[in-house]
Design an enzyme around this catalytic site. Structure first.
Site, PDB file in Angstrom:
ATOM      1  N   CYS A   2       0.856  -1.184   0.000  1.00 19.38           N
ATOM      2  CA  CYS A   2       0.000   0.000   0.000  1.00 19.38           C
ATOM      3  C   CYS A   2       0.893   1.236   0.000  1.00 19.38           C
ATOM      4  O   CYS A   2       1.846   1.316   0.772  1.00 19.38           O
ATOM      5  CB  CYS A   2      -0.949   0.099   1.185  1.00 19.38           C
ATOM      6  N   ARG A  27       4.161  -0.497  -4.585  1.00 22.08           N
ATOM      7  CA  ARG A  27       3.803  -0.944  -3.238  1.00 22.08           C
ATOM      8  C   ARG A  27       2.428  -1.606  -3.195  1.00 22.08           C
ATOM      9  O   ARG A  27       2.005  -2.106  -2.145  1.00 22.08           O
ATOM     10  CB  ARG A  27       3.817   0.242  -2.274  1.00 22.08           C
ATOM     11  N   TRP A  74      -2.886  -2.644  -1.759  1.00 29.92           N
ATOM     12  CA  TRP A  74      -2.604  -4.083  -1.833  1.00 29.92           C
ATOM     13  C   TRP A  74      -3.561  -4.704  -0.820  1.00 29.92           C
ATOM     14  O   TRP A  74      -3.409  -4.535   0.387  1.00 29.92           O
ATOM     15  CB  TRP A  74      -1.144  -4.353  -1.454  1.00 29.92           C
ATOM     16  N   ASN A 100      -2.171   2.173   5.531  1.00 33.92           N
ATOM     17  CA  ASN A 100      -1.306   1.050   5.172  1.00 33.92           C
ATOM     18  C   ASN A 100      -1.085   0.275   6.459  1.00 33.92           C
ATOM     19  O   ASN A 100      -0.585   0.827   7.435  1.00 33.92           O
ATOM     20  CB  ASN A 100       0.020   1.600   4.619  1.00 33.92           C
ATOM     21  N   GLY A 101      -1.475  -1.010   6.473  1.00 31.97           N
ATOM     22  CA  GLY A 101      -1.314  -1.808   7.687  1.00 31.97           C
ATOM     23  C   GLY A 101      -2.556  -2.642   7.927  1.00 31.97           C
ATOM     24  O   GLY A 101      -3.393  -2.797   7.027  1.00 31.97           O
ATOM     25  N   GLU A 489      17.256 -18.625  -5.451  1.00 34.33           N
ATOM     26  CA  GLU A 489      16.964 -17.272  -5.930  1.00 34.33           C
ATOM     27  C   GLU A 489      16.493 -17.309  -7.396  1.00 34.33           C
ATOM     28  O   GLU A 489      15.543 -16.608  -7.768  1.00 34.33           O
ATOM     29  CB  GLU A 489      18.212 -16.386  -5.771  1.00 34.33           C
ATOM     30  N   LYS A 493      12.931 -15.911  -8.562  1.00 32.75           N
ATOM     31  CA  LYS A 493      12.804 -14.848  -9.568  1.00 32.75           C
ATOM     32  C   LYS A 493      11.869 -15.310 -10.679  1.00 32.75           C
ATOM     33  O   LYS A 493      10.984 -14.586 -11.094  1.00 32.75           O
ATOM     34  CB  LYS A 493      14.162 -14.557 -10.169  1.00 32.75           C
ATOM     35  N   GLU A 496       8.112 -15.657  -9.535  1.00 31.81           N
ATOM     36  CA  GLU A 496       7.365 -14.445  -9.170  1.00 31.81           C
ATOM     37  C   GLU A 496       7.039 -13.553 -10.363  1.00 31.81           C
ATOM     38  O   GLU A 496       6.022 -12.878 -10.350  1.00 31.81           O
ATOM     39  CB  GLU A 496       8.046 -13.660  -8.046  1.00 31.81           C
ATOM     40  N   HIS A 512      16.679 -37.489  -4.283  1.00 34.62           N
ATOM     41  CA  HIS A 512      15.853 -37.826  -3.116  1.00 34.62           C
ATOM     42  C   HIS A 512      14.417 -37.350  -3.293  1.00 34.62           C
ATOM     43  O   HIS A 512      13.690 -37.218  -2.311  1.00 34.62           O
ATOM     44  CB  HIS A 512      16.468 -37.224  -1.846  1.00 34.62           C
ATOM     45  N   LYS A 611       5.996  -4.571  -3.323  1.00 35.06           N
ATOM     46  CA  LYS A 611       7.300  -4.411  -2.686  1.00 35.06           C
ATOM     47  C   LYS A 611       7.108  -3.911  -1.258  1.00 35.06           C
ATOM     48  O   LYS A 611       6.140  -3.224  -0.963  1.00 35.06           O
ATOM     49  CB  LYS A 611       8.118  -3.403  -3.478  1.00 35.06           C
TER      50      LYS A 611
HETATM   51  C1  F6R Z   1      11.750 -11.155  -4.288  1.00 34.05           C
HETATM   52  C2  F6R Z   1      11.648 -10.110  -3.315  1.00 34.05           C
HETATM   53  C3  F6R Z   1      11.179 -10.443  -1.942  1.00 34.05           C
HETATM   54  C4  F6R Z   1      11.934  -9.588  -0.907  1.00 34.05           C
HETATM   55  C5  F6R Z   1      11.361  -9.817   0.495  1.00 34.05           C
HETATM   56  C6  F6R Z   1      12.125  -9.061   1.554  1.00 34.05           C
HETATM   57  O1  F6R Z   1      12.243 -10.695  -5.492  1.00 34.05           O
HETATM   58  O2  F6R Z   1      11.919  -8.967  -3.607  1.00 34.05           O
HETATM   59  O3  F6R Z   1      11.312 -11.800  -1.674  1.00 34.05           O
HETATM   60  O4  F6R Z   1      13.282  -9.924  -0.942  1.00 34.05           O
HETATM   61  O5  F6R Z   1      10.023  -9.413   0.530  1.00 34.05           O
HETATM   62  O6  F6R Z   1      12.124  -7.687   1.305  1.00 34.05           O
HETATM   63  P1  F6R Z   1      13.143  -6.726   2.028  1.00 34.05           P
HETATM   64  O7  F6R Z   1      14.512  -7.044   1.541  1.00 34.05           O
HETATM   65  O8  F6R Z   1      12.705  -5.351   1.666  1.00 34.05           O
HETATM   66  O9  F6R Z   1      13.014  -7.007   3.502  1.00 34.05           O
END
Ligand code: F6R
Length: 616
Positions: A2, A27, A74, A100-101, A489, A493, A496, A512, A611
């Site tokens: 948000c 966000r 969000w 936001n929250g 990772e 990537k 997502e 396994h 994010k």
């Molecule tokens: C994946 C991604 C998330 C963040 C996670 C932690 O590409 O960006 O998995 O890494 O939400 O976010 P931060 O680093 O901001 O605590």
């Protein structure tokens, strides 16, 4: 998660609010809305979908006022509908609020308010709070010499359990906003005859670089001429105005198609910034200005613990590998969300590192508080200056990679790997690593930006590989030792941003269980660099090929992959073990990016994600 923005000044608020929302869209992007104060009345426009939809909706309203608030959502409580979009207005029409929250006790609040005659038109937790503010405003008409508006927000918040970053406008208070925070980020931009409230700097950087970071439990009251900050307990706060070092250019796409692409290509410069000024004069170790621990105190530590979420957790796993490998000191790694509830037993001489790009991830903030409650010293590895995690930690290391806007983390991740590698060196040089080995290690770190540039030159080849593999619906990523977290990772990537089901495993674990997935329909990305166990890696690839699994092999220059084992090869430069994870990350970032583009996915705004995860 948000995005919120508020404006008080002399300009038409809606123009500035919509620009702020566009910059905050990463966000949350389920719906967006704006409320503007004009002629002692609050006008609201909101719409499901992206900010673009809101822009069209706003064109149908006459929003000319110079005070307003706006939100990009969000969803948590209530589906993605126009009615659930913020701002929410109290049933008496006097207040509009963005949030936001999560308000955990909203159900009991709502029952109380219904009994008092307030009505509701959404399924959100937020609407309970805006009505509670209206209730206190009516109940306590006399606020003495205090602002009645501020006082009713303060009193309402005393009843809230949960987290919030809020901004509120009141139809009786033209030119005013009250904003407050608890665990959700909020900053105040102090401009020329104007103030901007926002979730983060990107929303206000085009208007001012002067910001005040609000702390938990603080409320700010903005009027056209001044702002005042008080705590929930009504103490006055002397604000500290900070100067943000980056400018609006850092938040623009430039010639790139997506922020993710831009941030992948920014990595050489970002890594240089992470390293700048952080090597000792003799070139044999790392140095950090912000640890607030003397070398003697640091030397006494006998264990390190790392917490993070998602991509940051993968960076923690690499740090664990490097510290144990080079410094021979045990390291614990936990998901932040698990650590805060798991009651892990730890030795007294443990130092914690909380890894978070945003510095606002609620689970990592919770883990930090839990570690501190237990009496441990906590360091932050963090990219956002002034974030909650940076402020609450005892010390830390800023990543200095500039704003990361793509929802999928890229440059922040490789920078976290760099910081981990530097910490491993710092600890190792306090123990058994020789001067000569330290010098070699430092040289290797300094060479990383060039190595990354070399990998980036292969983007056209990786794009062709992506075209060939974009049609698959499942993929495995396998790697060993320090490249096992890079396999995780790579899989994260890919899933997502392209919605391809992908899993990462340590390569030898394949037999396994995951080997059951291998077929012509499930390709594997396999990390097989030159190393002590290269032959074992080759055997694992052979097992995949024996089951007709397509393979993309990421290997180092000069390394011979036996004929017939790799359907595609991506070569990375041969490099020091400490930097291999960084160099090996870049091809899988590019691969996922190009696959997602090939599949027509919205790379910077993947579905269901946002994010900076500020809810639990
Ligand atoms: C994946 C991604 C998330 C963040 C996670 C932690 O590409 O960006 O998995 O890494 O939400 O976010 P931060 O680093 O901001 O605590």
């Amino acid at each position: 998660m948000c995005g919120i923005v508020g404006y008080v000044g002399k300009q038409k608020a809606v123009t500035i609010l919509l620009e702020g929302l566009k910059r905050l869209e990463y966000r949350g992007y389920d719906s967006a809305g704006v409320a503007v104060l004009q002629n002692n009345h609050i006008d609201v426009a909101k719409k499901v979908g992206r900010v673009e939809n809101l822009v069209k909706e706003v064109a149908r309203h006459q929003l000319t006022g110079t005070t307003g608030i706006a939100h990009t959502r969000w969803a948590t409580h209530g589906g993605v509908t126009d009615a659930n979009a913020h701002p929410h207005v109290s049933s008496d029409g006097k207040f509009a609020l963005i949030h936001n929250g999560v308000i955990e006790n909203f159900a009991s609040m709502k029952r109380f308010l219904l009994s008092k005659g307030y009505t509701f038109s959404s399924e959100t937790d937020t609407e309970a709070l805006v009505n509670l503010i209206a209730y206190h405003y009516q109940k306590e008409p006399q606020a003495g010499d205090k602002s009645r508006f501020l006082e009713s927000v303060r009193r309402a918040l005393m009843h809230v359990e949960g987290t919030y970053g809020i901004a509120v406008v009141c139809s009786d208070a033209p030119g005013e906003i009250v904003a407050a925070r608890k665990a959700s980020p909020l900053i105040l931009g102090v401009g020329e005859e104007e103030y901007i409230i926002a979730s983060d700097v990107s929303a206000l950087i085009s208007r001012t670089q002067n910001v005040v970071y609000l702390k938990d439990g603080e409320l700010v009251h903005v009027t056209p001429k001044r702002f005042t900050i008080i705590t929930q307990a009504e103490e006055d706060v002397s604000p500290i105005v900070n100067r943000v070092t980056w400018t609006v250019d850092a938040t623009e796409l430039g010639s790139y198609s997506h922020f993710m692409e831009k941030e992948i290509f920014e990595q050489p410069a970002a890594l240089e910034n992470t390293m700048r000024g952080r090597f000792s004069a003799d070139g044999s170790t790392a140095q950090f200005g912000g640890l607030n621990l003397s070398p003697v105190e640091f030397r006494q530590l006998d264990r390190f613990a790392f917490c993070g979420c998602g991509t940051a957790w993968h960076a923690c796993l690499v740090a664990e590998h490097l510290i144990e490998r080079f410094a021979r000191v045990p390291v614990e790694v936990d998901y932040s969300s698990e650590f805060r509830y798991r009651n892990t037993p730890l030795s007294g001489n443990t130092l914690f590192f909380m890894v978070s790009q945003s510095g606002e991830t609620i689970d990592t903030l919770g883990a930090l508080r839990e570690a501190k409650r237990k009496g441990y010293k906590v360091m932050a590895i963090n990219n956002s200056v002034g974030s909650s995690i940076a402020r609450e930690a005892d010390g830390g290391i800023y990543q200095h990679v500039g704003p990361e806007i793509g929802v999928a983390s890229t440059k922040a991740f490789t920078s976290q790997l760099m910081v981990g590698a530097m910490i491993a060196l710092y600890i190792a040089r306090m123990r058994d690593m020789s001067f000569a080995d330290g010098v070699q290690y430092v040289k290797a770190l300094k060479g990383v930006p060039d190595l990354v540039r070399k990998v980036l030159e292969q983007a056209p080849h990786i794009r062709n590989v992506a075209k060939r593999f974009a049609r698959y619906n499942d993929m495995l990523f396998l790697g060993r030792l320090s490249l096992f977290p890079i396999a995780l990772e790579g899989a994260l990537k890919l899933k997502e941003i392209s919605y391809i089901h992908a899993e990462g495993y340590p390569a030898a674990e394949m037999k396994h269980g995951p080997i059951a997935l291998i077929s012509e329909k499930c390709p594997t990305v396999f990390f097989a660099p030159q190393c002590e166990i290269f032959n074992k890696l080759v055997s694992s690839i052979q097992e995949i090929k024996a089951r007709r699994g397509p393979t993309i092999v990421v290997t180092t220059e000069g390394c011979e992959i036996p004929a017939g084992l790799a359907d595609e090869v991506i070569t990375i430069p041969d490099c020091h073990e400490a930097v291999l994870p960084i160099v090996a990350t870049v091809p899988v970032q590019l691969l996922s990016y190009y696959i997602a583009v090939e599949r027509g996915c919205d790379v910077d705004k993947p579905r269901n994600l946002a994010k900076s995860v500020t809810v639990e």
